[in-house]
Design a protein around this motif. Structure first.
Motif, mmCIF file in Angstrom:
data_model
loop_
_atom_site.group_PDB
_atom_site.id
_atom_site.type_symbol
_atom_site.label_atom_id
_atom_site.label_comp_id
_atom_site.label_asym_id
_atom_site.label_seq_id
_atom_site.Cartn_x
_atom_site.Cartn_y
_atom_site.Cartn_z
ATOM 1 N N PRO A 1 0.821 -18.722 -0.371
ATOM 2 C CA PRO A 1 2.211 -18.264 -0.422
ATOM 3 C C PRO A 1 2.421 -16.847 0.097
ATOM 4 O O PRO A 1 3.460 -16.553 0.691
ATOM 5 C CB PRO A 1 2.566 -18.370 -1.913
ATOM 6 C CG PRO A 1 1.561 -19.309 -2.489
ATOM 7 C CD PRO A 1 0.325 -19.114 -1.691
ATOM 8 N N LEU A 2 1.442 -15.966 -0.123
ATOM 9 C CA LEU A 2 1.575 -14.560 0.290
ATOM 10 C C LEU A 2 0.377 -14.168 1.149
ATOM 11 O O LEU A 2 -0.553 -13.496 0.681
ATOM 12 C CB LEU A 2 1.672 -13.643 -0.938
ATOM 13 C CG LEU A 2 2.845 -13.899 -1.887
ATOM 14 C CD1 LEU A 2 2.707 -13.048 -3.143
ATOM 15 C CD2 LEU A 2 4.172 -13.614 -1.197
ATOM 16 N N PRO A 3 0.340 -14.579 2.400
ATOM 17 C CA PRO A 3 -0.849 -14.285 3.218
ATOM 18 C C PRO A 3 -1.011 -12.809 3.540
ATOM 19 O O PRO A 3 -2.126 -12.360 3.837
ATOM 20 C CB PRO A 3 -0.596 -15.100 4.492
ATOM 21 C CG PRO A 3 0.889 -15.259 4.562
ATOM 22 C CD PRO A 3 1.349 -15.337 3.140
ATOM 23 N N GLU A 4 0.055 -12.020 3.502
ATOM 24 C CA GLU A 4 -0.033 -10.608 3.886
ATOM 25 C C GLU A 4 -0.350 -9.684 2.712
ATOM 26 O O GLU A 4 -0.662 -8.507 2.913
ATOM 27 C CB GLU A 4 1.281 -10.160 4.547
ATOM 28 C CG GLU A 4 2.446 -9.946 3.605
ATOM 29 C CD GLU A 4 3.062 -11.240 3.111
ATOM 30 O OE1 GLU A 4 3.862 -11.191 2.160
ATOM 31 O OE2 GLU A 4 2.743 -12.300 3.702
ATOM 32 N N GLU B 1 -5.172 -9.965 -2.707
ATOM 33 C CA GLU B 1 -5.366 -11.024 -3.695
ATOM 34 C C GLU B 1 -4.960 -10.577 -5.095
ATOM 35 O O GLU B 1 -4.367 -11.329 -5.853
ATOM 36 C CB GLU B 1 -6.852 -11.458 -3.697
ATOM 37 C CG GLU B 1 -7.122 -12.679 -4.546
ATOM 38 C CD GLU B 1 -6.467 -13.941 -4.000
ATOM 39 O OE1 GLU B 1 -6.196 -14.851 -4.801
ATOM 40 O OE2 GLU B 1 -6.235 -14.011 -2.783
ATOM 41 N N GLY B 2 -5.244 -9.344 -5.464
ATOM 42 C CA GLY B 2 -4.956 -8.868 -6.812
ATOM 43 C C GLY B 2 -3.633 -8.156 -6.944
ATOM 44 O O GLY B 2 -3.495 -7.274 -7.808
ATOM 45 N N PHE B 3 -2.639 -8.516 -6.144
ATOM 46 C CA PHE B 3 -1.344 -7.844 -6.206
ATOM 47 C C PHE B 3 -0.693 -8.117 -7.558
ATOM 48 O O PHE B 3 -0.522 -9.272 -7.957
ATOM 49 C CB PHE B 3 -0.451 -8.334 -5.078
ATOM 50 C CG PHE B 3 0.910 -7.683 -5.045
ATOM 51 C CD1 PHE B 3 1.057 -6.387 -4.587
ATOM 52 C CD2 PHE B 3 2.025 -8.365 -5.496
ATOM 53 C CE1 PHE B 3 2.302 -5.784 -4.569
ATOM 54 C CE2 PHE B 3 3.268 -7.780 -5.471
ATOM 55 C CZ PHE B 3 3.409 -6.479 -5.014
ATOM 56 N N PRO B 4 -0.332 -7.069 -8.329
ATOM 57 C CA PRO B 4 0.213 -7.284 -9.681
ATOM 58 C C PRO B 4 1.621 -7.867 -9.623
ATOM 59 O O PRO B 4 2.519 -7.316 -8.995
ATOM 60 C CB PRO B 4 0.214 -5.877 -10.284
ATOM 61 C CG PRO B 4 0.296 -4.955 -9.108
ATOM 62 C CD PRO B 4 -0.421 -5.636 -7.979
ATOM 63 N N MET B 5 1.811 -8.999 -10.306
ATOM 64 C CA MET B 5 3.114 -9.653 -10.334
ATOM 65 C C MET B 5 3.352 -10.188 -11.740
ATOM 66 O O MET B 5 2.580 -11.024 -12.228
ATOM 67 C CB MET B 5 3.169 -10.798 -9.310
ATOM 68 C CG MET B 5 3.101 -10.366 -7.862
ATOM 69 S SD MET B 5 3.186 -11.765 -6.716
ATOM 70 C CE MET B 5 1.659 -12.629 -7.148
ATOM 71 N N LYS B 6 4.404 -9.694 -12.372
ATOM 72 C CA LYS B 6 4.807 -10.199 -13.686
ATOM 73 C C LYS B 6 6.083 -11.028 -13.619
ATOM 74 O O LYS B 6 6.260 -11.952 -14.407
ATOM 75 C CB LYS B 6 5.006 -9.033 -14.650
ATOM 76 C CG LYS B 6 3.735 -8.256 -14.956
ATOM 77 C CD LYS B 6 4.008 -7.148 -15.957
ATOM 78 C CE LYS B 6 2.733 -6.369 -16.263
ATOM 79 N NZ LYS B 6 2.990 -5.271 -17.236
#
Length: 400
Positions: free
Chosen positions: A94-97, A100-105
């Motif tokens: 879904p988010l190729p750019e 991997e560890g992008f924080p999303m709440k």
């Protein structure tokens, strides 16, 4: 005076757009007509390798408050569903750019597809994040909620909301806001309002991510003719809705390639873009899917194009010609996709100094031109010559 534009089709057939600009009053109301003319010994476009405009998922289907294609139409439902599945197969994640560890709440999808394909894939990869999808259709909300429940993604919810109105969420409550092909469903006047609303909803350091299709190209000349008919009709309605001064043209400011400028004006920083080429040529995995989508798209637009741009018989003739050209073994077609994302300023991502923006009260040529202007050179030479003369007059003559 009349202007004529021609696009060659297969088997030597030419279709002409003929429009009388300064004709009589009785002819002013007559639409431009596609006139078929036969030319022998004309090679096919595919053999020449020529590329013509092709339909894209970012082509607008609304004009101000006028909706050209209903989102609940069965063909539009099928087209958007196929489009969402194809994009997931193309990008794989879904988010190729994003790392991997992008924080999303908390995640907000501005306009979900009929089955919530992208939102459900993201929810499966972020099981601890609250995923919210917006749609203007109740059936889309129910369908997405059903598939999310079957998939076991109980942290997915949907809300029925129009993007032309303020989004009813608390300020700084989102970590990621996503949008796919919003230029197709969002009126031009609503873009500044939506970007400001997204900026308000994002937490400091949050990301606004927008995917659009910059352009589409193919070897089908008939598809290029249909695209020209559709865009000509859009320009006419846009000019009629917003009349400009005589002798000028109404400029469409809401274009996918202008997204970085619009986002920067809103306040987003660290804006980046990532381009991707989706190939749907013959014998590729996406060829049959794109062929069906093109059939549905131009079939949906027939009532919009035929009353004024051309007759229904002519439109159908070009439409069937396009279907044949898309089946040729030498057919080539491409979508130029572009993902644009930017961040809300935070302690780690600061807003740039206003004086560093391109928009300054000084002429742009003063700080972008690498070569001196000829006028400046002439002034400098005159000044140097005057200084030399004054120096000769003040310097005492040498005495023997």
């Amino acid at each position: 005076m009349s202007h004529t534009q021609s696009i060659p089709l297969r088997h030597g057939l030419l279709f002409f757009f003929e429009e009388d600009v300064n004709g009589h009053q009785d002819r002013a109301t007559q639409p431009p007509i596609l006139l078929p003319q036969v030319q022998e010994d004309s090679p096919s476009p595919a053999s020449r390798g020529a590329l013509y405009p092709f339909y894209t998922p970012s082509d607008p289907l609304v004009l101000d408050e006028q909706v050209l294609v209903s989102p609940a139409h069965p063909l539009e439902w099928r087209r958007r569903s196929q489009q969402a599945r194809m994009l997931m197969q193309h990008f794989r994640v879904p988010l190729p750019e994003q790392p991997e560890g992008f924080p999303m709440k908390r995640i907000l999808d501005l306009a979900i597809d009929p089955n919530g394909e992208w939102l459900r894939h993201l929810a499966a990869r972020a099981p601890k994040a609250e995923c919210i999808g917006l749609t203007s259709q109740e059936i889309t909300a129910r369908q997405t909620a059903f598939f999310a429940a079957v998939q076991g993604c109980h942290h997915v919810s949907t809300q029925i909301c129009s993007l032309t109105r303020p989004l009813l969420f608390p300020a700084e409550s989102m970590d990621l806001i996503n949008g796919h092909f919003l230029h197709a469903i969002l009126p031009e006047y609503a873009w500044p309002l939506l970007l400001e609303d997204c900026f308000r909803l994002l937490r400091p350091g949050g990301v606004l991510r927008l995917l659009e299709c910059v352009q589409g190209k193919s070897t089908s000349a008939a598809a290029g003719t249909l695209c020209a008919t559709y865009r000509q009709q859009m320009d006419r309605l846009r000019a009629a809705a917003r009349p400009s001064a005589p002798g000028t043209q109404t400029i469409r400011s809401a274009r996918p390639e202008r997204l970085p400028i619009r986002m920067e004006k809103t306040g987003f920083v660290a804006i980046k873009q990532q381009e991707s080429l989706l190939d749907f040529s013959a014998r590729t995995p996406f060829h049959s899917t794109l062929r069906e989508q093109a059939d549905d798209f131009f079939q949906l637009l027939e009532p919009f194009c035929t009353p004024h741009a051309c007759s229904r018989e002519t439109y159908q003739q070009v439409y069937h010609e396009m279907q044949l050209e898309l089946l040729e073994p030498t057919f080539r077609g491409y979508w130029h996709l572009c993902t644009t994302w930017g961040y809300k300023p935070s302690r780690h991502i600061l807003r740039p100094i206003p004086s560093m923006h391109v928009e300054q009260p000084f002429p742009q040529v003063l700080y972008t031109c690498s070569l001196p202007c000829s006028l400046f050179i002439e002034q400098e030479e005159t000044q140097a010559h005057g200084n030399e003369q004054r120096r000769e007059m003040t310097t005492p003559a040498p005495t023997n």
